[in-house]
Design a protein around this motif. Structure first.
Motif, PDB file in Angstrom:
ATOM      1  N   ASN A 250    -159.027 -21.694 -62.803  1.00 41.70           N
ATOM      2  CA  ASN A 250    -157.888 -22.576 -63.057  1.00 41.70           C
ATOM      3  C   ASN A 250    -157.947 -23.823 -62.181  1.00 41.70           C
ATOM      4  OD1 ASN A 250    -157.003 -20.674 -64.850  1.00 41.70           O
ATOM      5  ND2 ASN A 250    -155.293 -19.955 -63.615  1.00 41.70           N
ATOM      6  N   THR A 251    -158.372 -23.641 -60.922  1.00 39.50           N
ATOM      7  CA  THR A 251    -158.498 -24.773 -60.006  1.00 39.50           C
ATOM      8  C   THR A 251    -159.582 -25.740 -60.477  1.00 39.50           C
ATOM      9  OG1 THR A 251    -157.835 -23.333 -58.160  1.00 39.50           O
ATOM     10  CG2 THR A 251    -158.860 -25.433 -57.597  1.00 39.50           C
ATOM     11  N   ILE A 252    -160.687 -25.178 -60.959  1.00 35.52           N
ATOM     12  CA  ILE A 252    -161.768 -26.022 -61.486  1.00 35.52           C
ATOM     13  C   ILE A 252    -161.261 -26.860 -62.646  1.00 35.52           C
ATOM     14  CG2 ILE A 252    -163.976 -25.969 -62.725  1.00 35.52           C
ATOM     15  CD1 ILE A 252    -164.693 -23.486 -61.057  1.00 35.52           C
ATOM     16  N   PHE A 253    -160.541 -26.223 -63.566  1.00 31.74           N
ATOM     17  CA  PHE A 253    -159.985 -26.950 -64.719  1.00 31.74           C
ATOM     18  C   PHE A 253    -158.990 -28.016 -64.268  1.00 31.74           C
ATOM     19  CE2 PHE A 253    -160.768 -23.078 -67.625  1.00 31.74           C
ATOM     20  CZ  PHE A 253    -161.983 -23.614 -68.043  1.00 31.74           C
ATOM     21  N   TYR A 400    -158.478 -22.148 -75.011  1.00 32.73           N
ATOM     22  CA  TYR A 400    -157.839 -22.570 -76.254  1.00 32.73           C
ATOM     23  C   TYR A 400    -156.620 -23.457 -75.994  1.00 32.73           C
ATOM     24  CZ  TYR A 400    -155.092 -22.321 -80.551  1.00 32.73           C
ATOM     25  OH  TYR A 400    -154.358 -22.645 -81.660  1.00 32.73           O
ATOM     26  N   LEU A 401    -155.825 -23.120 -74.961  1.00 30.83           N
ATOM     27  CA  LEU A 401    -154.547 -23.804 -74.730  1.00 30.83           C
ATOM     28  C   LEU A 401    -154.680 -25.129 -73.983  1.00 30.83           C
ATOM     29  CD1 LEU A 401    -152.398 -20.711 -73.645  1.00 30.83           C
ATOM     30  CD2 LEU A 401    -152.278 -21.910 -75.828  1.00 30.83           C
ATOM     31  N   LEU A 402    -155.700 -25.266 -73.125  1.00 31.52           N
ATOM     32  CA  LEU A 402    -155.810 -26.438 -72.249  1.00 31.52           C
ATOM     33  C   LEU A 402    -155.784 -27.771 -72.998  1.00 31.52           C
ATOM     34  CD1 LEU A 402    -156.021 -27.201 -69.273  1.00 31.52           C
ATOM     35  CD2 LEU A 402    -158.504 -27.122 -69.481  1.00 31.52           C
ATOM     36  N   PRO A 403    -156.516 -27.935 -74.098  1.00 32.47           N
ATOM     37  CA  PRO A 403    -156.473 -29.232 -74.787  1.00 32.47           C
ATOM     38  C   PRO A 403    -155.094 -29.577 -75.340  1.00 32.47           C
ATOM     39  CG  PRO A 403    -158.370 -27.924 -75.499  1.00 32.47           C
ATOM     40  CD  PRO A 403    -157.487 -27.017 -74.717  1.00 32.47           C
ATOM     41  N   HIS A 404    -154.278 -28.561 -75.598  1.00 32.21           N
ATOM     42  CA  HIS A 404    -152.965 -28.794 -76.212  1.00 32.21           C
ATOM     43  C   HIS A 404    -151.842 -28.891 -75.183  1.00 32.21           C
ATOM     44  CE1 HIS A 404    -154.897 -27.839 -80.056  1.00 32.21           C
ATOM     45  NE2 HIS A 404    -155.380 -26.739 -79.483  1.00 32.21           N
ATOM     46  N   ASN A 408    -149.796 -27.270 -68.258  1.00 34.86           N
ATOM     47  CA  ASN A 408    -148.869 -26.202 -68.638  1.00 34.86           C
ATOM     48  C   ASN A 408    -149.589 -24.962 -69.166  1.00 34.86           C
ATOM     49  OD1 ASN A 408    -146.671 -27.891 -68.054  1.00 34.86           O
ATOM     50  ND2 ASN A 408    -146.710 -28.774 -70.102  1.00 34.86           N
ATOM     51  N   SER A 409    -150.834 -25.128 -69.586  1.00 35.15           N
ATOM     52  CA  SER A 409    -151.566 -24.020 -70.206  1.00 35.15           C
ATOM     53  C   SER A 409    -151.779 -22.867 -69.236  1.00 35.15           C
ATOM     54  CB  SER A 409    -152.915 -24.511 -70.744  1.00 35.15           C
ATOM     55  OG  SER A 409    -153.736 -24.981 -69.689  1.00 35.15           O
ATOM     56  N   PHE A 410    -151.963 -23.176 -67.948  1.00 38.63           N
ATOM     57  CA  PHE A 410    -152.234 -22.123 -66.969  1.00 38.63           C
ATOM     58  C   PHE A 410    -151.039 -21.183 -66.820  1.00 38.63           C
ATOM     59  CE2 PHE A 410    -154.628 -25.923 -65.406  1.00 38.63           C
ATOM     60  CZ  PHE A 410    -155.883 -25.491 -65.802  1.00 38.63           C
TER      61      PHE A 410
END
Length: 514
Positions: A250-253, A400-404, A408-410
């Motif tokens: 999550n930190t990397i993202f 799947y959620l990160l681009p959208h 908030n996806s995390f």
């Protein structure tokens, strides 16, 4: 022994610690906002925190306490002292080497953890410098947690519970009085953490001496009892590491997201930890030695009742807490952090994350209650297997959620995964016959639902009569928020009382041989 009493005592201490934590975070938000400086600090602090959780929450609390209780009940004090002496010696050597390597390879660690940072940027180099200062914190806090586990096994819950208060006090003092002594004031936070870690270690030493456990550290890796513990620790490391690997990913993202994302996630996470820490961690801390004693004394009936009682307490507290946190998210963030450089935009971004985090608050609390059920039975494998599955599931959701949903996806993926994690642990406990729920659960949850519905009505009515939180004075904001919390909490408790709940129903006496 009535375990409700130490639970309440521990919860009060944890509550006070978390309040100090909010004062600490409010000062950080006021002075630095959600900026490049705070992103660097929170990133640098997150790295040793990852290892701290592996060493302390995993190795010591989950493996060491059941082992210590067994030695305490069946062996003389000399054997316990010898075991602790050898464990302490091994940990000092290992942690010293680990800390030196961590400082030396700080640039490489930051590059791996946050690949989105430009290696030539100020933010990248600042994170490295902060990490070098903070990294020895792992050494102090790990040894302090080792001592805390000993004290918990001897039912000295109060002393280890006060440990975070010392860290928060150190940070507040350094921010308030020593920030001006540094070229970049953010370095005051790093030195405060290092000093706080040292104090957390040192202040427990007199109590260890009092219970006659404190001995000079030795290094004997061939100690048979130590080998057994290290073998168990290896399994636990796998389980704890999966959740920490998830945090690392999550930190990397998040390093690729806009400036402020790491800070928004940190502030929202702190609010979730406020509830889960007060009740989930407090329950888990008390449960492990109590359940382990029941298993050692083959009092299986008591064991099942304790676990059932704990889950009821967890639901009674976590359900209204999650609802209140979601509804009051904006007001809470404004009251706590909307000062100085923390903008209204930061409030909105943090609020969005907090609302999604609150969805997973209930299972996060209940998971901390279920895990001691496995560890007290020396079943370390089942939680590990489930954790690995949850890690994979969480990161697939993030992908799947990160681009959208961006940052908030995390929170969303963690909340969904927490419900699945809880369900798997609960079903596994039933399958292994580690837990048999008592009757009346549907009626119990129904009463909580009715009481929570009344509380929701009070919350929305209270918020409707307040015009604008941003225009109030600090005192007015704090007063209004406290009043809303008191009114909603009172409505919840009164409804429970009308429905037949009494405090005496939640007192639980464990047998004297514990």
């Amino acid at each position: 022994m009535n375990i409700l009493k130490p639970l309440l005592s521990l919860s009060v201490i944890t509550f006070f610690s978390r309040i100090l934590g909010f004062v600490r975070d409010a000062l950080i938000a006021y002075i630095f906002g959600a900026s490049e400086l705070t992103d660097s600090f929170f990133l640098a602090f997150k790295i040793p925190n990852l290892f701290r959780r592996i060493f302390t929450e995993g190795l010591f609390s989950q493996v060491l306490i059941p082992t210590l209780l067994e030695y305490k009940n069946f062996y003389n004090i000399k054997i316990v002292q010898s075991f602790f002496s050898n464990l302490l010696g091994c940990m000092i050597i290992f942690l010293s080497i680990f800390t030196i390597l961590g400082i030396f390879f700080s640039p490489e660690i930051v590059s791996v953890i946050a690949p989105g940072l430009n290696r030539n940027s100020y933010k990248f180099h600042l994170t490295i410098e902060l990490l070098k200062i903070i990294f020895p914190y792992i050494f102090f806090i790990s040894l302090g947690s080792l001592m805390g586990s000993i004290l918990n096994a001897w039912n000295y819950f109060f002393i280890p519970a006060c440990s975070p208060i010392l860290l928060n006090t150190s940070i507040i003092i350094f921010i308030t009085f020593f920030s001006s002594y540094f070229e970049a004031s953010i370095f005051a936070l790093a030195w405060a953490i290092l000093f706080g870690g040292l104090i957390q270690l040192v202040y427990q030493i007199p109590i260890l001496k009092k219970i006659n456990i404190l001995t000079f550290p030795k290094f004997n890796i061939n100690n048979v009892r130590l080998k057994i513990v290290f073998k168990k620790m290896g399994i636990i490391i796998m389980g704890i590491s999966t959740s920490q690997i998830s945090v690392i990913i999550n930190t990397i993202f998040s390093s690729f997201l806009v400036t402020g994302s790491i800070s928004w996630m940190y502030y929202s996470d702190r609010l979730i930890e406020f509830i889960s820490g007060i009740f989930g961690v407090s329950l888990g801390t008390i449960l492990l030695p109590v359940l382990s004693n029941s298993i050692i004394n083959t009092n299986i009936k008591e064991y099942h009742k304790i676990l059932d009682w704990s889950l009821r307490i967890g639901c009674l507290i976590a359900i209204p807490s999650a609802i209140s946190l979601a509804i009051l998210s904006k007001a809470i963030i404004i009251v706590l952090f909307r000062y100085g450089n923390f903008s209204i935009y930061d409030v909105t971004m943090t609020k969005n994350i907090l609302e999604l985090y609150s969805i997973g608050l209930i299972p996060l609390v209940l998971i901390k209650i279920l895990l001691p059920g496995f560890y007290s039975n020396n079943d370390f494998k089942s939680p590990v297997v489930i954790s690995i599955f949850i890690l994979i599931l969480t990161q697939l959701m993030n992908f799947y959620l990160l681009p959208h949903f961006q940052q908030n996806s995390f929170a969303l993926s963690i909340s969904i995964a927490s419900w699945i994690h809880f369900s798997f642990l609960y079903l596994k406990l039933l399958k292994n016959k580690f837990f048999f729920p008592t009757s009346g659960w549907l009626i119990f949850l129904g009463k909580i639902f009715v009481s929570s519905t009344v509380m929701i009505g009070v919350l929305f009515f209270s918020l409707s009569v307040i015009s604008d939180w941003n225009t109030m004075s600090i005192i007015s904001k704090i007063f209004q928020l406290l009043l809303i919390c008191l009114l909603s909490g009172f409505s919840y408790l009164i409804t429970l009382f009308i429905l037949g709940f009494r405090l005496r129903h939640f007192s639980f006496i464990i047998s004297n041989n514990n």
